[in-house]
Write an enzyme that holds these catalytic residues in place. Structure first.
Site, PDB file in Angstrom:
ATOM      1  CD  GLN A   1      -3.031   1.116   2.114  1.00 16.35           C
ATOM      2  OE1 GLN A   1      -3.191   0.162   2.853  1.00 16.35           O
ATOM      3  NE2 GLN A   1      -3.798   2.176   2.176  1.00 16.35           N
ATOM      4  CG  PHE A   2       1.574   3.877  -3.605  1.00 19.92           C
ATOM      5  CD1 PHE A   2       1.739   5.246  -3.755  1.00 19.92           C
ATOM      6  CD2 PHE A   2       0.496   3.260  -4.229  1.00 19.92           C
ATOM      7  CE1 PHE A   2       0.846   5.988  -4.516  1.00 19.92           C
ATOM      8  CE2 PHE A   2      -0.393   3.984  -4.985  1.00 19.92           C
ATOM      9  CZ  PHE A   2      -0.225   5.347  -5.133  1.00 19.92           C
ATOM     10  CB  THR A   3      -1.966   5.369  -0.165  1.00 16.16           C
ATOM     11  OG1 THR A   3      -2.507   4.234   0.513  1.00 16.16           O
ATOM     12  CG2 THR A   3      -2.357   5.348  -1.638  1.00 16.16           C
TER      13      THR A   3
END
Length: 147
Positions: A78-80
């Site tokens: 989850q790069f966010t």
């Protein structure tokens, strides 16, 4: 590396309506490799996650680890988690590792957990995923670089 741990009774992840990973009692772990992260940091994070005492003992106290309980892990990229919201209303993600580095570190994190004896399933790196979970507690813990 950043990780958001959620103690779960069950969790699953699907891509295009097809389930690609699941776990029963254990942890849903959302992970984001950050720019500059090293393999050594990832290994420390996996070790920390495996030993973090956030599961109930017989007295109901959070005193047992994932290793102690024999629980499983569902690891989802989850790069966010790298979102920078300090300026304006649109988050920036420039602190996340580049995709090729991020994928390698994400895969290493899952492999490191497996090497520690934890049953691991994963999502699909870079895909649009639907994550379902039943949070147990709820217990949600934020880790940044294996604090």
């Amino acid at each position: 590396m950043r990780a958001l741990l959620q103690r779960v009774t069950q969790a699953s992840v699907a891509v295009d309506g097809e389930q690609v990973g699941q776990c029963g009692a254990g942890l849903l772990i959302l992970v984001c490799a950050m720019a500059g992260d090293t393999p050594a940091q990832v290994t420390r994070m996996a070790a920390k996650v495996s030993k973090l005492r956030i599961f109930k003992d017989d007295a109901g106290k959070m005193n047992r680890s994932l290793l102690d309980t024999g629980g499983a892990a569902l690891v989802v990229s989850q790069f966010t988690l790298a979102a920078d919201t300090r300026s304006g209303n649109r988050p920036g993600f420039s602190t996340a590792a580049r995709p090729e580095e991020g994928r390698a570190l994400y895969e290493q994190f899952a492999a490191d957990l497996e090497d520690l004896g934890i049953a691991v399933e994963t999502g699909e790196f870079g895909a649009d995923m639907a994550v379902s979970l039943i949070n147990d507690g709820p217990v949600t813990i934020w880790l940044d670089d294996a604090q």
